[in-house]
Scaffold this motif. Structure first.
Motif, PDB file in Angstrom:
ATOM      1  N   HIS A 134       0.858  -1.236  -0.010  1.00 32.13           N
ATOM      2  CA  HIS A 134      -0.162   0.020   0.029  1.00 32.13           C
ATOM      3  C   HIS A 134       0.972   1.150   0.169  1.00 32.13           C
ATOM      4  CE1 HIS A 134      -3.156  -2.885   1.439  1.00 32.13           C
ATOM      5  NE2 HIS A 134      -4.038  -1.942   0.626  1.00 32.13           N
ATOM      6  N   HIS A 135       2.193   1.234   0.444  1.00 31.51           N
ATOM      7  CA  HIS A 135       2.698   2.260   0.533  1.00 31.51           C
ATOM      8  C   HIS A 135       3.464   2.647  -0.571  1.00 31.51           C
ATOM      9  CE1 HIS A 135       6.059  -0.428   1.517  1.00 31.51           C
ATOM     10  NE2 HIS A 135       6.763   0.423   1.263  1.00 31.51           N
ATOM     11  N   VAL A 136       3.416   1.680  -1.696  1.00 33.89           N
ATOM     12  CA  VAL A 136       4.354   1.758  -3.040  1.00 33.89           C
ATOM     13  C   VAL A 136       3.082   1.942  -4.116  1.00 33.89           C
ATOM     14  CG1 VAL A 136       5.636   0.374  -4.532  1.00 33.89           C
ATOM     15  CG2 VAL A 136       5.719  -0.071  -2.147  1.00 33.89           C
ATOM     16  N   PHE A 137       1.961   1.337  -4.069  1.00 33.20           N
ATOM     17  CA  PHE A 137       0.968   1.583  -5.183  1.00 33.20           C
ATOM     18  C   PHE A 137      -0.342   1.858  -4.381  1.00 33.20           C
ATOM     19  CE2 PHE A 137       3.872  -1.949  -6.622  1.00 33.20           C
ATOM     20  CZ  PHE A 137       4.264  -1.243  -7.773  1.00 33.20           C
ATOM     21  N   PRO A 138      -0.776   3.124  -4.982  1.00 32.38           N
ATOM     22  CA  PRO A 138      -2.370   3.353  -4.445  1.00 32.38           C
ATOM     23  C   PRO A 138      -3.279   2.373  -4.978  1.00 32.38           C
ATOM     24  CG  PRO A 138      -1.491   4.849  -6.330  1.00 32.38           C
ATOM     25  CD  PRO A 138      -0.148   4.061  -5.892  1.00 32.38           C
ATOM     26  N   GLU A 139      -4.256   2.001  -4.178  1.00 31.41           N
ATOM     27  CA  GLU A 139      -5.097   1.207  -4.553  1.00 31.41           C
ATOM     28  C   GLU A 139      -6.732   1.927  -5.273  1.00 31.41           C
ATOM     29  OE1 GLU A 139      -7.767  -2.809  -2.814  1.00 31.41           O
ATOM     30  OE2 GLU A 139      -6.451  -1.547  -1.617  1.00 31.41           O
ATOM     31  N   GLY A 140      -7.217   1.434  -6.168  1.00 35.79           N
ATOM     32  CA  GLY A 140      -8.370   1.954  -6.795  1.00 35.79           C
ATOM     33  C   GLY A 140      -8.566   1.455  -8.182  1.00 35.79           C
ATOM     34  N   ARG A 141      -9.246   2.109  -8.931  1.00 34.96           N
ATOM     35  CA  ARG A 141      -9.639   1.612 -10.544  1.00 34.96           C
ATOM     36  C   ARG A 141      -8.948   2.620 -11.327  1.00 34.96           C
ATOM     37  NH1 ARG A 141     -15.975   0.073 -10.490  1.00 34.96           N
ATOM     38  NH2 ARG A 141     -15.270  -0.745 -12.716  1.00 34.96           N
ATOM     39  N   ALA A 142      -8.456   3.694 -11.139  1.00 38.90           N
ATOM     40  CA  ALA A 142      -7.942   4.648 -12.199  1.00 38.90           C
ATOM     41  C   ALA A 142      -6.672   3.978 -12.690  1.00 38.90           C
ATOM     42  CB  ALA A 142      -7.577   5.996 -11.170  1.00 38.90           C
ATOM     43  N   VAL A 143      -6.132   4.527 -13.804  1.00 42.05           N
ATOM     44  CA  VAL A 143      -4.938   3.995 -14.427  1.00 42.05           C
ATOM     45  C   VAL A 143      -3.706   4.202 -13.680  1.00 42.05           C
ATOM     46  CG1 VAL A 143      -5.949   3.999 -16.796  1.00 42.05           C
ATOM     47  CG2 VAL A 143      -4.705   6.071 -15.896  1.00 42.05           C
ATOM     48  N   THR A 144      -3.743   5.099 -12.750  1.00 39.01           N
ATOM     49  CA  THR A 144      -2.497   5.324 -11.915  1.00 39.01           C
ATOM     50  C   THR A 144      -2.486   4.333 -10.537  1.00 39.01           C
ATOM     51  OG1 THR A 144      -3.656   7.055 -10.866  1.00 39.01           O
ATOM     52  CG2 THR A 144      -2.148   7.701 -12.443  1.00 39.01           C
ATOM     53  N   GLU A 145      -3.749   3.337 -10.569  1.00 39.96           N
ATOM     54  CA  GLU A 145      -3.807   2.718  -9.200  1.00 39.96           C
ATOM     55  C   GLU A 145      -3.811   1.141  -9.713  1.00 39.96           C
ATOM     56  OE1 GLU A 145      -6.490   5.809  -7.053  1.00 39.96           O
ATOM     57  OE2 GLU A 145      -7.493   4.669  -8.120  1.00 39.96           O
ATOM     58  N   VAL A 146      -3.855   0.237  -8.666  1.00 41.04           N
ATOM     59  CA  VAL A 146      -3.858  -0.950  -8.756  1.00 41.04           C
ATOM     60  C   VAL A 146      -5.087  -1.736  -7.860  1.00 41.04           C
ATOM     61  CG1 VAL A 146      -1.379  -1.404  -9.009  1.00 41.04           C
ATOM     62  CG2 VAL A 146      -2.391  -1.556  -6.630  1.00 41.04           C
ATOM     63  N   LYS A 147      -5.457  -2.949  -8.492  1.00 41.58           N
ATOM     64  CA  LYS A 147      -6.644  -3.428  -7.854  1.00 41.58           C
ATOM     65  C   LYS A 147      -5.927  -4.790  -7.364  1.00 41.58           C
ATOM     66  CE  LYS A 147      -9.571  -4.222 -11.263  1.00 41.58           C
ATOM     67  NZ  LYS A 147      -9.398  -3.552 -12.519  1.00 41.58           N
ATOM     68  N   VAL A 148      -6.560  -5.464  -6.200  1.00 44.13           N
ATOM     69  CA  VAL A 148      -6.107  -6.686  -5.711  1.00 44.13           C
ATOM     70  C   VAL A 148      -6.911  -7.661  -6.445  1.00 44.13           C
ATOM     71  CG1 VAL A 148      -6.189  -8.158  -3.932  1.00 44.13           C
ATOM     72  CG2 VAL A 148      -5.658  -5.747  -3.447  1.00 44.13           C
ATOM     73  N   LYS A 149      -6.056  -8.495  -7.179  1.00 41.78           N
ATOM     74  CA  LYS A 149      -6.845  -9.859  -8.147  1.00 41.78           C
ATOM     75  C   LYS A 149      -6.822 -10.804  -7.107  1.00 41.78           C
ATOM     76  CE  LYS A 149      -5.928 -10.687 -12.691  1.00 41.78           C
ATOM     77  NZ  LYS A 149      -4.985 -10.654 -13.796  1.00 41.78           N
ATOM     78  N   ASP A 150      -5.988 -11.130  -6.104  1.00 44.10           N
ATOM     79  CA  ASP A 150      -6.117 -12.567  -5.364  1.00 44.10           C
ATOM     80  C   ASP A 150      -5.014 -12.040  -4.033  1.00 44.10           C
ATOM     81  OD1 ASP A 150      -6.648 -14.891  -4.912  1.00 44.10           O
ATOM     82  OD2 ASP A 150      -5.235 -15.977  -6.301  1.00 44.10           O
ATOM     83  N   THR A 151      -5.388 -12.978  -3.262  1.00 39.61           N
ATOM     84  CA  THR A 151      -4.251 -13.134  -2.169  1.00 39.61           C
ATOM     85  C   THR A 151      -4.009 -14.466  -1.786  1.00 39.61           C
ATOM     86  OG1 THR A 151      -5.933 -12.745  -0.308  1.00 39.61           O
ATOM     87  CG2 THR A 151      -4.373 -10.987  -0.905  1.00 39.61           C
ATOM     88  N   TYR A 152      -2.902 -15.071  -1.518  1.00 35.73           N
ATOM     89  CA  TYR A 152      -2.738 -16.407  -1.478  1.00 35.73           C
ATOM     90  C   TYR A 152      -1.245 -16.695  -0.833  1.00 35.73           C
ATOM     91  CZ  TYR A 152       0.378 -16.062  -5.478  1.00 35.73           C
ATOM     92  OH  TYR A 152       1.573 -15.540  -6.160  1.00 35.73           O
ATOM     93  N   THR A 153      -1.073 -17.866  -0.025  1.00 29.67           N
ATOM     94  CA  THR A 153       0.016 -18.104   0.534  1.00 29.67           C
ATOM     95  C   THR A 153       1.073 -19.242  -0.051  1.00 29.67           C
ATOM     96  OG1 THR A 153      -1.615 -17.974   2.558  1.00 29.67           O
ATOM     97  CG2 THR A 153       0.508 -18.863   3.067  1.00 29.67           C
ATOM     98  N   LEU A 154       2.181 -18.716   0.175  1.00 33.61           N
ATOM     99  CA  LEU A 154       3.344 -19.501  -0.304  1.00 33.61           C
ATOM    100  C   LEU A 154       4.202 -19.816   0.642  1.00 33.61           C
ATOM    101  CD1 LEU A 154       4.617 -17.987  -3.860  1.00 33.61           C
ATOM    102  CD2 LEU A 154       3.369 -20.181  -3.617  1.00 33.61           C
TER     103      LEU A 154
END
Length: 338
Positions: A305-325
């Motif tokens: 979150h401190h690197v990429f803003p979350e949202g739907r704009a082209v300057t932002e990113v969406k979370v597609k998935d979270t998983y454990t590795l």
């Protein structure tokens, strides 16, 4: 009493009244009216006409433009398909990278989705005219096209994808302007991540980064408005316009008005280069990059979150998935047995 005056705003070279509907708004309104407000039917109709509409919008945004474009240039052999349905000789540097080793322990990975990747990639240096052949190491930054290069070695695969994408065989290959510029950038003093690529020959033309800029801005603004207004019809229409515009400009049977396979390759490669830079930004800011795939998929470990803003704009990113590795340590597994 008379009506209040309508505000006039400066829109490019022409003034327009503020409440005059834009091209995209008008097309959507017409489709909805024709389909009696049926949103699904209107969306389907708009997607169907996305290519001619995109071309019409391009023409409108280029009215009075400074650049003359060759819409159907003769192409060098390397841009001809090797068979009816086969590819040509251009390598687009599509990333398909997964980190080879993870640190010990179990990790939560977030798969991020880069919004409107192809829309942002319309901002790239595009050759205007016929591609002209040249040989030798020099690179003229006022020109753009495709280049036969010997790529540099990449020694950072443990942490970062090769900017050349998922290529197995060594030796020279034809790359696009965005890939060449990315490699040159990464070989420079600021990054120092690789040697400079060696250029053997090129097909280039005078270029500009602003060729599709008004077109891109119009689509981006319509997309932003649609998101703000929860307007899924416009959102789907805009997406179809820019994605089909990119995919069909290199296939003459779909888009007869514009046949520039070189542009298609350059725009795609620009999207891949943009994703690479996002992966680097993640790495630089202390995130562990786990995967980089295609145009828009970036998997990371850490507080993104401190690197990429979350949202739907082209300057932002969406979370597609979270998983454990990863694997649980001995003390953790002991707890689960109890």
């Amino acid at each position: 009493g008379g009506k209040p005056p309508v505000r006039v705003e400066n829109a490019g070279r022409r003034a327009k009244t503020e409440d005059e509907p834009g091209f995209i708004t008008a097309k959507v309104a017409a489709a909805l009216a024709k389909c009696d407000g049926d949103m699904e039917a209107a969306t389907a109709a708009l997607i169907k006409q996305a290519i001619p509409d995109a071309m019409e919008l391009l023409d409108r945004t280029r009215t009075g433009g400074r650049y003359d474009v060759v819409a159907h240039p003769a192409l060098p052999e390397i841009l001809h398909k090797q068979s009816a349905h086969g590819p040509d000789h251009i390598w687009e540097a599509r990333p398909k990278w997964t980190r080879p080793h993870l640190p010990q322990g179990r990790w939560e990975v977030t798969a991020l989705d880069i919004n409107g990747a192809y829309l942002s990639a319309l901002k790239t240096h595009l050759p205007l005219g016929q591609l002209e052949h040249s040989t030798g190491f020099a690179h003229d930054r006022r020109r753009a096209g495709v280049h036969l290069i010997t790529p540099p070695a990449w020694d950072h695969d443990a942490d970062l994808p090769n900017p050349l994408g998922a290529r197995d065989e060594p030796g020279p290959l034809w790359v696009t302007e965005p890939t060449l510029r990315l490699l040159q950038r990464l070989s420079g003093p600021k990054y120092g991540l690789c040697e400079a690529p060696e250029i053997h020959e090129s097909y280039t033309s005078g270029s500009t980064e602003n060729l599709l800029e008004k077109f891109r801005t119009e689509l981006k603004d319509a997309r932003d408005r649609a998101i703000a207004e929860d307007d899924e019809v416009t959102l789907e229409y805009v997406k179809a316009m820019y994605s089909k515009f990119v995919s069909t400009m290199g296939a003459s049977n779909y888009n007869r008005e514009l046949y520039r396979p070189d542009w298609m390759h350059l725009i795609r490669s620009q999207a891949f280069a943009n994703l690479w830079m996002k992966a680097f930004k993640a790495y630089e800011n202390g995130l562990t990059v786990v995967r980089a795939m295609g145009t828009d998929e970036l998997h990371v470990i850490g507080d993104w979150h401190h690197v990429f803003p979350e949202g739907r704009a082209v300057t932002e990113v969406k979370v597609k998935d979270t998983y454990t590795l990863g694997t649980a340590g001995a003390d953790e597994t002991g707890e689960h047995d109890a």
